[in-house]
Design a protein around this motif. Structure first.
Motif, mmCIF file in Angstrom:
data_model
loop_
_atom_site.group_PDB
_atom_site.id
_atom_site.type_symbol
_atom_site.label_atom_id
_atom_site.label_comp_id
_atom_site.label_asym_id
_atom_site.label_seq_id
_atom_site.Cartn_x
_atom_site.Cartn_y
_atom_site.Cartn_z
ATOM 1 N N UNK A 57 -2.417 -3.270 15.400
ATOM 2 C CA UNK A 57 -3.710 -2.600 15.256
ATOM 3 C C UNK A 57 -3.683 -1.604 14.110
ATOM 4 N N UNK A 58 -2.549 -0.924 13.942
ATOM 5 C CA UNK A 58 -2.428 0.060 12.882
ATOM 6 C C UNK A 58 -2.562 -0.585 11.504
ATOM 7 N N UNK A 59 -2.081 -1.805 11.384
ATOM 8 C CA UNK A 59 -2.221 -2.518 10.112
ATOM 9 C C UNK A 59 -3.689 -2.749 9.782
ATOM 10 N N UNK A 60 -4.490 -3.004 10.802
ATOM 11 C CA UNK A 60 -5.928 -3.203 10.609
ATOM 12 C C UNK A 60 -6.585 -1.886 10.202
ATOM 13 N N UNK A 61 -6.215 -0.810 10.890
ATOM 14 C CA UNK A 61 -6.751 0.517 10.558
ATOM 15 C C UNK A 61 -6.413 0.873 9.113
ATOM 16 N N UNK A 62 -5.146 0.653 8.746
ATOM 17 C CA UNK A 62 -4.696 0.966 7.382
ATOM 18 C C UNK A 62 -5.435 0.121 6.353
ATOM 19 N N UNK A 63 -5.659 -1.135 6.669
ATOM 20 C CA UNK A 63 -6.372 -2.022 5.749
ATOM 21 C C UNK A 63 -7.826 -1.595 5.588
ATOM 22 N N UNK A 64 -8.436 -1.156 6.685
ATOM 23 C CA UNK A 64 -9.817 -0.672 6.627
ATOM 24 C C UNK A 64 -9.909 0.570 5.741
ATOM 25 N N UNK A 65 -8.908 1.439 5.843
ATOM 26 C CA UNK A 65 -8.856 2.641 5.014
ATOM 27 C C UNK A 65 -8.716 2.275 3.542
ATOM 28 N N UNK A 66 -7.837 1.316 3.257
ATOM 29 C CA UNK A 66 -7.646 0.867 1.875
ATOM 30 C C UNK A 66 -8.934 0.277 1.296
#
Length: 212
Positions: free
Chosen positions: A154-163
């Protein structure tokens, strides 16, 4: 208010503009002259805070100190830094200047304590660097609040959304659907509030189903 606010920005540029806009819109005035003076250094040359924490890449601290000194020399009364992850180096920056820097992490904890109205389970949406450095986990340690941290996937998705936000994609952010699914999952587990623990996250709030 006669004091001048210095915004140590560029992390990222849209988040910096978002903070400036919020300050202006939340200031109750009837004319230009009543607004709070702002000095913004939108320094986009500050190295990635996340890469420094996650992969031991170039530290942003030298550029952060340099930026703070520019604001101090310009005569600001205090500094705000619209980047949660950058607070990992707040003490290092503060040692090199006399101008006080407001601690956004501490202020967020204080706000949560006084506004959650009995809601004790909160989801943290932040950069991977902020999560790894445990900035909010440590800040909430002595508080009666359960902080939910996304799983690695899930954190990878959050990080990708931020990017994506940093690249200028907000309403058309390709990770919005997955982000909303994550939020729905934690709502079912009893989460009733979210901390936008990255200054890009609030830019997505209009497109997030529960932005409380």
């Amino acid at each position: 208010m006669n004091q001048t606010i210095g915004i140590l920005g560029g992390m990222g540029p849209l988040a910096t503009v978002d903070l400036a806009e919020k300050i202006i819109l939340l200031t109750k005035v009837s004319r230009d002259q009543d607004h709070i003076p702002l000095l913004i250094y939108n320094n986009t040359r500050i190295p990635s805070r996340v890469n420094a924490i996650m992969d031991q890449q170039e530290s942003p601290v030298v550029e952060l100190i340099k930026t703070a000194k520019v604001l101090e020399k310009a005569g600001v009364d205090f500094i705000v830094m619209p980047c949660h992850t950058a607070h990992y180096w707040l003490e290092d920056i503060q040692k090199h200047i006399h101008t006080p820097i407001l601690n956004m992490i501490e202020n967020t904890v204080h706000f949560v304590k006084n506004s959650i109205n009995g809601e004790k389970q909160i989801l943290l949406l932040a950069t991977s660097g902020t999560v790894k450095a445990q900035l909010y986990q440590k800040a909430f340690q002595s508080e009666d609040v359960q902080l939910a941290i996304p799983t690695k996937k899930e954190q990878k998705i959050v990080a990708s959304a931020i990017d994506e936000v940093k690249a200028g994609y907000i309403a058309n952010n390709q990770y919005l659907n997955e982000l909303n699914k994550i939020i729905q999952k934690y709502e079912q587990k009893g989460i009733s509030a979210i901390i936008g623990g990255c200054t890009e996250i609030p830019l997505l709030f209009p497109y997030i189903q529960n932005k409380k």
